[in-house]
Design a protein around this motif. Structure first.
Motif, mmCIF file in Angstrom:
data_model
loop_
_atom_site.group_PDB
_atom_site.id
_atom_site.type_symbol
_atom_site.label_atom_id
_atom_site.label_comp_id
_atom_site.label_asym_id
_atom_site.label_seq_id
_atom_site.Cartn_x
_atom_site.Cartn_y
_atom_site.Cartn_z
ATOM 1 N N ALA A 152 0.831 -1.209 0.000
ATOM 2 C CA ALA A 152 0.000 0.000 0.000
ATOM 3 C C ALA A 152 0.861 1.252 0.000
ATOM 4 C CB ALA A 152 -0.920 -0.010 1.221
ATOM 5 N N ALA A 153 1.945 1.240 0.790
ATOM 6 C CA ALA A 153 2.826 2.403 0.862
ATOM 7 C C ALA A 153 3.453 2.701 -0.502
ATOM 8 C CB ALA A 153 3.917 2.169 1.905
ATOM 9 N N PHE A 154 3.810 1.651 -1.242
ATOM 10 C CA PHE A 154 4.400 1.837 -2.573
ATOM 11 C C PHE A 154 3.387 2.486 -3.519
ATOM 12 C CE2 PHE A 154 4.956 -0.149 -6.862
ATOM 13 C CZ PHE A 154 6.111 0.540 -7.229
ATOM 14 N N HIS A 155 2.177 1.937 -3.543
ATOM 15 C CA HIS A 155 1.163 2.471 -4.452
ATOM 16 C C HIS A 155 0.733 3.888 -4.060
ATOM 17 C CE1 HIS A 155 0.509 -0.996 -7.055
ATOM 18 N NE2 HIS A 155 0.691 -1.764 -5.993
ATOM 19 N N LEU A 156 0.658 4.150 -2.765
ATOM 20 C CA LEU A 156 0.262 5.485 -2.335
ATOM 21 C C LEU A 156 1.378 6.508 -2.556
ATOM 22 C CD1 LEU A 156 -1.788 4.632 0.861
ATOM 23 C CD2 LEU A 156 -2.645 5.618 -1.251
ATOM 24 N N ALA A 157 2.620 6.055 -2.526
ATOM 25 C CA ALA A 157 3.728 6.958 -2.847
ATOM 26 C C ALA A 157 3.629 7.411 -4.306
ATOM 27 C CB ALA A 157 5.069 6.266 -2.602
ATOM 28 N N ILE A 158 3.146 6.512 -5.168
ATOM 29 C CA ILE A 158 2.944 6.866 -6.574
ATOM 30 C C ILE A 158 1.805 7.875 -6.701
ATOM 31 C CG2 ILE A 158 2.222 5.964 -8.825
ATOM 32 C CD1 ILE A 158 3.691 3.345 -8.058
#
Length: 252
Positions: A152-158
């Motif tokens: 989730a952190a990866f996708h939200l960073a995008i």
């Protein structure tokens, strides 16, 4: 520095201020003008910071009525208030709604990836790279919950790197539901060796497209990744259904 970045930093400062002053649920924050002066930001950036914290269930802002510390989480762990309860409760009652979540992600994250590739700063890209490293370092088959959080952190960073405040606000509102969806998905997917390689390749492709500044390629990578997840989940459901039918025939 963009207003979005200022708002995010202001949100962190505001959250720390609430904790430092020991403000309790229901306590009112200072007036907008006073609070903006204390934080050293414009009132527009302050409003965006408040909206971010409102979407996370930490504050409640009432137009013309001030901003208040939100109620604490209920016994089930969900933040009180309209931002979290209805959809999260619905999802918990029927896991099939994870496919609805994936459809929403198709619409939002394809655009987020496109604009992240187009607009991301060096700081944004560094943050995405770090989130990707953390995700790779957290194998889903060992700890699905931590893997879900890292994913989730990866996708939200995008999404954050898209520099679209409305898009970020919507995704922040869906964060609890999104985390639940990812946890449910990865908890099953990472148990299957055949999907671990493709998932890693898809995430790497998405990362590369953004770092290389290729908007259309980034959009396509995000959508292909989510299509793969959806199809893999449906195959697992079909396999599980076949197993159940076989077991019933054996017990008849």
């Amino acid at each position: 520095m963009t207003r979005l970045r200022i708002a995010e930093q202001a949100a962190q400062t505001l959250q720390a201020m609430v904790a430092k002053r020991g403000l309790q649920a229901g306590d009112r924050l200072p007036a907008e003008r006073q609070l903006a002066a204390q934080l050293g930001i414009s009132r527009g950036s302050l409003r965006e910071a408040i909206r971010l914290l409102d979407s996370r269930g930490l504050l409640r802002s009432h137009p013309g009525g001030g901003t208040y510390v939100a109620q604490p989480a209920d016994e089930g762990g969900a933040a009180a208030g309209p931002a979290a309860d209805p959809m999260l409760a619905l999802f918990r009652q029927n896991p099939e709604y994870r496919f609805d979540v994936l459809e929403v992600r198709h619409a939002l994250e394809g655009s987020a990836a496109f604009y992240a590739a187009l607009r991301s700063t060096d700081e944004d890209r560094a943050r995405i790279v770090e989130a990707h490293r953390a995700m790779v370092a957290t194998p889903g088959h060992e700890d699905p919950v931590k893997a879900a959080q890292a994913d989730a952190a990866f996708h939200l960073a995008i999404v954050e790197a898209s520099h679209n405040l409305v898009l970020l606000h919507v995704m922040e509102n869906l964060f609890a539901l999104l985390s639940t969806s990812i946890s449910h998905n990865l908890g099953q997917l990472y148990a299957l060796p055949r999907v671990q390689g493709p998932l890693a390749t898809q995430h790497q492709g998405l990362l590369t497209a953004i770092l290389d500044g290729q908007p259309e390629q980034a959009r396509r990578a995000a959508q292909e990744h989510l299509t793969f997840v959806e199809e893999a989940l449906k195959r697992m459901d079909e396999e599980e259904a076949r197993k159940l039918r076989s077991m019933r025939r054996l017990t008849v």
